[in-house]
Design a protein around this motif. Structure first.
Motif, PDB file in Angstrom:
ATOM      1  N   THR A  97     -10.323   6.918  12.142  1.00  0.00           N
ATOM      2  CA  THR A  97     -10.895   5.985  11.160  1.00  0.00           C
ATOM      3  C   THR A  97      -9.821   5.019  10.658  1.00  0.00           C
ATOM      4  OG1 THR A  97     -10.459   7.416   9.227  1.00  0.00           O
ATOM      5  CG2 THR A  97     -12.521   7.762  10.423  1.00  0.00           C
ATOM      6  N   ILE A  98      -8.570   5.481  10.553  1.00  0.00           N
ATOM      7  CA  ILE A  98      -7.491   4.597  10.105  1.00  0.00           C
ATOM      8  C   ILE A  98      -7.217   3.529  11.155  1.00  0.00           C
ATOM      9  CG2 ILE A  98      -5.020   4.498   9.561  1.00  0.00           C
ATOM     10  CD1 ILE A  98      -5.283   7.255   8.285  1.00  0.00           C
ATOM     11  N   HIS A  99      -7.249   3.899  12.427  1.00  0.00           N
ATOM     12  CA  HIS A  99      -7.016   2.940  13.503  1.00  0.00           C
ATOM     13  C   HIS A  99      -8.058   1.831  13.494  1.00  0.00           C
ATOM     14  CE1 HIS A  99      -3.665   4.963  15.301  1.00  0.00           C
ATOM     15  NE2 HIS A  99      -4.350   6.056  15.555  1.00  0.00           N
ATOM     16  N   GLN A 100      -9.256   2.152  13.002  1.00  0.00           N
ATOM     17  CA  GLN A 100     -10.338   1.166  13.015  1.00  0.00           C
ATOM     18  C   GLN A 100     -10.267   0.198  11.846  1.00  0.00           C
ATOM     19  OE1 GLN A 100     -13.874   3.592  13.089  1.00  0.00           O
ATOM     20  NE2 GLN A 100     -13.348   4.516  15.064  1.00  0.00           N
ATOM     21  N   ILE A 101      -9.414   0.522  10.858  1.00  0.00           N
ATOM     22  CA  ILE A 101      -9.306  -0.348   9.671  1.00  0.00           C
ATOM     23  C   ILE A 101      -8.579  -1.638  10.015  1.00  0.00           C
ATOM     24  CG2 ILE A 101      -8.272  -0.541   7.371  1.00  0.00           C
ATOM     25  CD1 ILE A 101      -8.683   2.459   7.049  1.00  0.00           C
TER      26      ILE A 101
ATOM     27  N   GLN B  71      -5.676  20.143  13.124  1.00  0.00           N
ATOM     28  CA  GLN B  71      -5.468  19.120  14.145  1.00  0.00           C
ATOM     29  C   GLN B  71      -6.763  18.375  14.457  1.00  0.00           C
ATOM     30  OE1 GLN B  71      -2.640  17.869  14.985  1.00  0.00           O
ATOM     31  NE2 GLN B  71      -1.730  18.997  16.691  1.00  0.00           N
ATOM     32  N   GLY B  72      -7.861  19.114  14.588  1.00  0.00           N
ATOM     33  CA  GLY B  72      -9.131  18.474  14.901  1.00  0.00           C
ATOM     34  C   GLY B  72      -9.564  17.504  13.818  1.00  0.00           C
ATOM     35  N   ARG B  73      -9.492  17.935  12.568  1.00  0.00           N
ATOM     36  CA  ARG B  73      -9.871  17.062  11.444  1.00  0.00           C
ATOM     37  C   ARG B  73      -8.896  15.898  11.303  1.00  0.00           C
ATOM     38  NH1 ARG B  73     -12.713  19.496   7.242  1.00  0.00           N
ATOM     39  NH2 ARG B  73     -12.703  17.403   6.304  1.00  0.00           N
ATOM     40  N   LEU B  74      -7.630  16.151  11.579  1.00  0.00           N
ATOM     41  CA  LEU B  74      -6.619  15.099  11.477  1.00  0.00           C
ATOM     42  C   LEU B  74      -6.893  13.985  12.483  1.00  0.00           C
ATOM     43  CD1 LEU B  74      -3.971  13.962  10.375  1.00  0.00           C
ATOM     44  CD2 LEU B  74      -2.748  15.450  11.973  1.00  0.00           C
ATOM     45  N   GLN B  75      -7.228  14.347  13.712  1.00  0.00           N
ATOM     46  CA  GLN B  75      -7.514  13.328  14.723  1.00  0.00           C
ATOM     47  C   GLN B  75      -8.722  12.483  14.331  1.00  0.00           C
ATOM     48  OE1 GLN B  75      -5.298  12.620  17.060  1.00  0.00           O
ATOM     49  NE2 GLN B  75      -4.163  14.296  16.097  1.00  0.00           N
ATOM     50  N   GLU B  76      -9.724  13.108  13.726  1.00  0.00           N
ATOM     51  CA  GLU B  76     -10.881  12.354  13.239  1.00  0.00           C
ATOM     52  C   GLU B  76     -10.458  11.347  12.165  1.00  0.00           C
ATOM     53  OE1 GLU B  76     -13.688  15.190  11.815  1.00  0.00           O
ATOM     54  OE2 GLU B  76     -14.020  16.110  13.799  1.00  0.00           O
ATOM     55  N   LYS B  77      -9.593  11.781  11.249  1.00  0.00           N
ATOM     56  CA  LYS B  77      -9.145  10.883  10.181  1.00  0.00           C
ATOM     57  C   LYS B  77      -8.301   9.736  10.738  1.00  0.00           C
ATOM     58  CE  LYS B  77      -6.915  10.783   5.642  1.00  0.00           C
ATOM     59  NZ  LYS B  77      -8.110  10.307   4.901  1.00  0.00           N
ATOM     60  N   LEU B  78      -7.414  10.053  11.672  1.00  0.00           N
ATOM     61  CA  LEU B  78      -6.578   9.003  12.266  1.00  0.00           C
ATOM     62  C   LEU B  78      -7.420   7.974  13.000  1.00  0.00           C
ATOM     63  CD1 LEU B  78      -3.517  11.065  13.540  1.00  0.00           C
ATOM     64  CD2 LEU B  78      -3.465   9.207  11.864  1.00  0.00           C
TER      65      LEU B  78
ATOM     66  N   ARG C 241      -1.842   6.361  -4.318  1.00  0.00           N
ATOM     67  CA  ARG C 241      -2.254   5.543  -3.181  1.00  0.00           C
ATOM     68  C   ARG C 241      -1.021   4.987  -2.476  1.00  0.00           C
ATOM     69  NH1 ARG C 241      -6.816   3.313  -1.351  1.00  0.00           N
ATOM     70  NH2 ARG C 241      -6.697   1.302  -0.262  1.00  0.00           N
ATOM     71  N   MET C 242      -1.028   5.059  -1.155  1.00  0.00           N
ATOM     72  CA  MET C 242       0.080   4.506  -0.392  1.00  0.00           C
ATOM     73  C   MET C 242      -0.455   3.493   0.617  1.00  0.00           C
ATOM     74  SD  MET C 242       1.143   7.651   2.167  1.00  0.00           S
ATOM     75  CE  MET C 242       1.194   8.866   0.847  1.00  0.00           C
ATOM     76  N   PRO C 243       0.365   2.552   1.048  1.00  0.00           N
ATOM     77  CA  PRO C 243      -0.091   1.561   2.033  1.00  0.00           C
ATOM     78  C   PRO C 243      -0.609   2.250   3.295  1.00  0.00           C
ATOM     79  CG  PRO C 243       2.055   0.956   1.131  1.00  0.00           C
ATOM     80  CD  PRO C 243       1.764   2.338   0.646  1.00  0.00           C
ATOM     81  N   THR C 244      -1.612   1.661   3.916  1.00  0.00           N
ATOM     82  CA  THR C 244      -2.228   2.267   5.106  1.00  0.00           C
ATOM     83  C   THR C 244      -1.214   2.552   6.215  1.00  0.00           C
ATOM     84  OG1 THR C 244      -4.360   1.246   4.603  1.00  0.00           O
ATOM     85  CG2 THR C 244      -4.003   1.951   6.873  1.00  0.00           C
ATOM     86  N   PRO C 245      -0.283   1.636   6.529  1.00  0.00           N
ATOM     87  CA  PRO C 245       0.690   1.952   7.590  1.00  0.00           C
ATOM     88  C   PRO C 245       1.542   3.178   7.259  1.00  0.00           C
ATOM     89  CG  PRO C 245       0.687  -0.402   7.144  1.00  0.00           C
ATOM     90  CD  PRO C 245      -0.127   0.245   6.066  1.00  0.00           C
ATOM     91  N   GLU C 246       1.904   3.350   5.989  1.00  0.00           N
ATOM     92  CA  GLU C 246       2.690   4.508   5.576  1.00  0.00           C
ATOM     93  C   GLU C 246       1.874   5.795   5.715  1.00  0.00           C
ATOM     94  OE1 GLU C 246       5.720   6.958   3.732  1.00  0.00           O
ATOM     95  OE2 GLU C 246       5.686   5.114   4.916  1.00  0.00           O
ATOM     96  N   LEU C 247       0.598   5.760   5.295  1.00  0.00           N
ATOM     97  CA  LEU C 247      -0.278   6.917   5.439  1.00  0.00           C
ATOM     98  C   LEU C 247      -0.434   7.287   6.910  1.00  0.00           C
ATOM     99  CD1 LEU C 247      -2.291   8.985   4.306  1.00  0.00           C
ATOM    100  CD2 LEU C 247      -4.058   7.203   4.456  1.00  0.00           C
ATOM    101  N   LYS C 248      -0.651   6.293   7.738  1.00  0.00           N
ATOM    102  CA  LYS C 248      -0.816   6.535   9.179  1.00  0.00           C
ATOM    103  C   LYS C 248       0.437   7.183   9.756  1.00  0.00           C
ATOM    104  CE  LYS C 248      -1.661   3.955  13.475  1.00  0.00           C
ATOM    105  NZ  LYS C 248      -0.288   3.948  14.033  1.00  0.00           N
TER     106      LYS C 248
END
Length: 249
Positions: free
Chosen positions: A245-249, A236-243, A172-179
């Motif tokens: 959700t991270i922006h909404q955290i 790329q498409g799946r990555l944008q979907e994941k990003l 597990r890594m901090p959310t900002p690092e994952l982003k």
């Protein structure tokens, strides 16, 4: 040792010499007959595993970069000169840059300069081995300008789900690092579609990937090349979907 607060004493000089940097005639002579493989991948792309495999075959020489930053602890072990990096003083690195004795180098956050010395490439040539190194996006662009016949190899995960499984397997890594890592991955994938010099290897199996890299460098056909564009668009498409959700955290 942390880099926080560390600034380059000779920052203006480094900035000036790197602005329009070109390798020397001596450097170009070394580069002329050298086979050079550059491995680029999104985060958790498996570069280090494949590089270790290739080095163990005895056909490849791993290029160790120079850096002006001091050694630091990695997992409780201090970095060693000539293993992780060649640790150089600012004055040493600046002098060699002015002589054009680097393949490429870059300033990193005003805190350090790192680059590939022609001295390392001479070692690979003397041993009649293929030079190989992992590299970031800017490094690939710089090197392809100096040596257009280098092999820029982009490793791709076989699917988005497998990619994320590998990434999560690193802990597990901090959310900002994952982003940050995922955004950088997106930039790398986009560059794969933009530039025409990439050779693509889908990293399903280490042995298979290593064999395909060998074939690419030997000038043989690459069975993964035709699959790359579709896979990148899917990632790329799946990555944008994941990003999103991270922006909404």
């Amino acid at each position: 040792m942390s880099l926080l607060g560390l600034t380059l004493k000779h920052y203006p000089e480094f900035e000036e010499v790197l602005k329009n940097y070109h390798a020397s005639d001596h450097a170009k002579e070394v580069l002329k007959d050298l086979k050079l493989a550059l491995l680029l991948a999104p985060t958790s792309g498996g570069r280090n595993t494949i590089i270790r495999h290739q080095i163990n075959t005895g056909k490849y020489y791993y290029i160790i970069s120079d850096t002006t930053r001091p050694p630091r602890l990695n997992d409780g072990v201090m970095e060693q000169n000539g293993k992780e990096y060649w640790f150089k003083t600012e004055e040493e690195m600046l002098a060699d840059l002015r002589k054009g004795e680097y393949l490429e180098a870059e300033l990193i956050h005003r805190q350090q300069v790192s680059g590939i010395s022609i001295r390392e490439l001479e070692k690979a040539r003397a041993q009649q081995k293929i030079a190989i190194t992992d590299i970031d996006l800017k490094g690939v662009h710089n090197i392809m300008q100096e040596k257009p016949d280098a092999f820029a190899i982009m490793l791709l995960p076989p699917s988005f789900d497998e990619w994320q499984r590998r990434l999560n397997g690193r802990g597990r890594m901090p959310t900002p690092e994952l982003k940050r890592r995922l955004e950088t991955a997106g930039t790398i994938l986009q560059d794969g579609l933009r530039q025409n010099y990439y050779h693509f290897v889908i990293s399903e199996d280490v042995g298979q990937s290593a064999s395909i890299i060998d074939a690419i460098i030997a000038g043989q056909s690459n069975p993964h090349q035709g699959r790359a564009a579709g896979l990148i668009n899917e990632l790329q498409g799946r990555l944008q979907e994941k990003l999103a959700t991270i922006h909404q955290i």
